[in-house]
Enzyme design. Sequence first.
Site, mmCIF file in Angstrom:
data_model
loop_
_atom_site.group_PDB
_atom_site.id
_atom_site.type_symbol
_atom_site.label_atom_id
_atom_site.label_comp_id
_atom_site.label_asym_id
_atom_site.label_seq_id
_atom_site.Cartn_x
_atom_site.Cartn_y
_atom_site.Cartn_z
ATOM 1 N N THR A 38 0.865 -1.210 -0.033
ATOM 2 C CA THR A 38 0.082 -0.072 -0.018
ATOM 3 C C THR A 38 0.923 1.195 0.181
ATOM 4 O O THR A 38 2.067 1.214 0.205
ATOM 5 C CB THR A 38 -0.809 0.079 1.390
ATOM 6 O OG1 THR A 38 -0.154 0.370 2.524
ATOM 7 C CG2 THR A 38 -1.702 -1.354 1.488
ATOM 8 N N ASP A 39 0.256 2.369 -0.247
ATOM 9 C CA ASP A 39 1.203 3.614 -0.133
ATOM 10 C C ASP A 39 1.785 3.832 1.243
ATOM 11 O O ASP A 39 3.018 4.491 1.225
ATOM 12 C CB ASP A 39 0.195 4.769 -0.469
ATOM 13 C CG ASP A 39 -0.113 4.603 -1.906
ATOM 14 O OD1 ASP A 39 0.456 4.377 -2.605
ATOM 15 O OD2 ASP A 39 -1.207 5.486 -2.323
ATOM 16 N N CYS A 40 1.242 3.383 2.210
ATOM 17 C CA CYS A 40 1.724 3.467 3.540
ATOM 18 C C CYS A 40 2.590 2.502 4.084
ATOM 19 O O CYS A 40 3.295 2.497 4.841
ATOM 20 C CB CYS A 40 0.560 3.990 4.553
ATOM 21 S SG CYS A 40 -0.868 2.901 4.403
ATOM 22 N N TYR A 41 2.143 1.114 3.568
ATOM 23 C CA TYR A 41 3.144 -0.026 3.770
ATOM 24 C C TYR A 41 3.487 -0.547 2.342
ATOM 25 O O TYR A 41 3.045 -1.530 1.899
ATOM 26 C CB TYR A 41 2.354 -1.018 4.370
ATOM 27 C CG TYR A 41 1.717 -0.736 5.676
ATOM 28 C CD1 TYR A 41 2.741 -0.769 6.853
ATOM 29 C CD2 TYR A 41 0.429 -0.367 6.200
ATOM 30 C CE1 TYR A 41 2.187 -0.113 8.293
ATOM 31 C CE2 TYR A 41 0.056 0.057 7.390
ATOM 32 C CZ TYR A 41 1.063 0.092 8.419
ATOM 33 O OH TYR A 41 0.641 0.480 9.701
ATOM 34 N N PRO A 42 4.624 -0.160 1.730
ATOM 35 C CA PRO A 42 5.009 -0.377 0.590
ATOM 36 C C PRO A 42 5.685 -1.937 0.282
ATOM 37 O O PRO A 42 5.574 -2.403 -0.682
ATOM 38 C CB PRO A 42 6.012 0.615 0.194
ATOM 39 C CG PRO A 42 6.621 1.243 1.509
ATOM 40 C CD PRO A 42 5.494 1.133 2.348
#
Lengths: 137, 383
Positions: free
Chosen positions: B128-132
């Site tokens: 995800t954008d926050c957990y790449p």
Amino acid sequence: MQTIKASLYFPIDMTDKPFITDLVRDYGLTVNVLQAEILPGRPGKSVIDLTGSEEDLEKGLIYLSEHGISVHMFTTSIIHNADNCVDCGACVAVCTSGALQIKAPDWKLSFDPKECVRCKQCVKACPTRAINVNVFQ
Amino acid sequence: MKRDFIEVNEKIKAGKAVVMTAEEAAELVASDGVKAAAKKIDVVTTGTFGPMCSSGAVLNFGHSEPPIRMGKITLNDVECYGGLAAVDTYVGATQPSNDKGMQYGGAHVIEDLIAGKSVKLRASSYGTDCYPRKEIETQIGLEDMNQAMLFNPRNAYQNYSAATNSTERTLYTYMGTLLPNKRNVTYSTSGALSPLLKDPELRATGIGTRIFLGGAQGYVAFEGTQTVFNHHELESGGDWYGGVTLAVVGDMKRMSAQYIRAAVFEGYGCSMFVGIGIPYPVLDEDFLAQLAKPDEELFTRVFDYSVPSRSRPALRLVSYAELRSGEIELDGKRARTAPLSSLRIAREIASELKEQVQKGEFLLSEPVQYFERGKVNKPLNIK
């Protein structure tokens, strides 16, 4: 004197003969029947301890095989690893020979190899895998 | 004669509390009578060490660089729950591993961690954008984790039915191997030492009760799943209780592999031996009479596990003293009895707890909330 443990398999037509008596009387062996399953019209099976001199044992075993009784010497032993054991008793539930016992006062598992008939039920029954089969010979 | 938690704790702190295990208390009550014994004893300790399948652990791994929101998670190839955020997981004791099946499962992961071993963590994510990060593989031990809490939703069954098998074939169950034709009976409680059997009305057990859990101090978090209050009066004058369970929580980092052990029940799967002990204050004589009940006065029922139904017929009522004797009579024949929970370790727990209370290291806690009564155990009806 030595003691050996063996399974005897009797053909259908041999289950009514007194072989155990013959081993005692004619070959001077001490016989301890640990398990026996002799039913009419079926092949029989027995687990025995035989005690005697090496020579008498050999003669007795030859006598059995000459009469079509197949003899399987026990080549395994059951090892109880006390370090892995939690003394729960799950193995005692399946040990019909009474080799494994758990009782008062200390409720610690005890194992008597002399009573063991190597059915290996306890190996699977042990939840912590504290009982193993050791293959020797 | 009456005591409350505050009074008992004051005595414990002063090092003056008289503490006995439930077995010792039973002996004293038998010799001196309940009145005299109640005056003397302040605390009675209990213990149990049996397979408790509904167990597991909440773990937090900490964040990697770059971070990952773990979706699919395995520890030593045992699948863990990935529906929490982002590096939290729950590993259940009965989960079999992908490569070894039921020979190694969630319970083994928990035991290995408590024993100080590191385990292989593998996780993947869609990113995800926050957990790449999308994948991670590393070794991790308890000391590397932020929190590791054992959280067992259903432990310490107040009473458990004994099991037998009426069929011609051997059954492999969570009650162990059941031989054909009712040749054996297995049972799984510590009887006279069993925590909830000794507090049948739950006068001193509830949410917040401090307990011995796996060698550490843990707590009762809630009523255990499937909790129900059963009480049956016997025609012979005695009675028997059963049905209450505990949801328990504790810090795995303080536990010992001596009191948490993985178990494999052939043909059934993994389970976990959990060591639990509860110290009880002797609130009054009536309570001591319960705490001191010997195996002869504690009962359970024998069920035929070959009946493939949730409502199996009870074959007979049996006392724990009879079960402990090594054989009982079932339908006119003798059946070998064997325990599945370790009385030897249950005694160690009760003794260890006794020592901790005596030394003032373990204080009793009054429940923050008692369990709600009157619930029925609901079946799952297929609609």
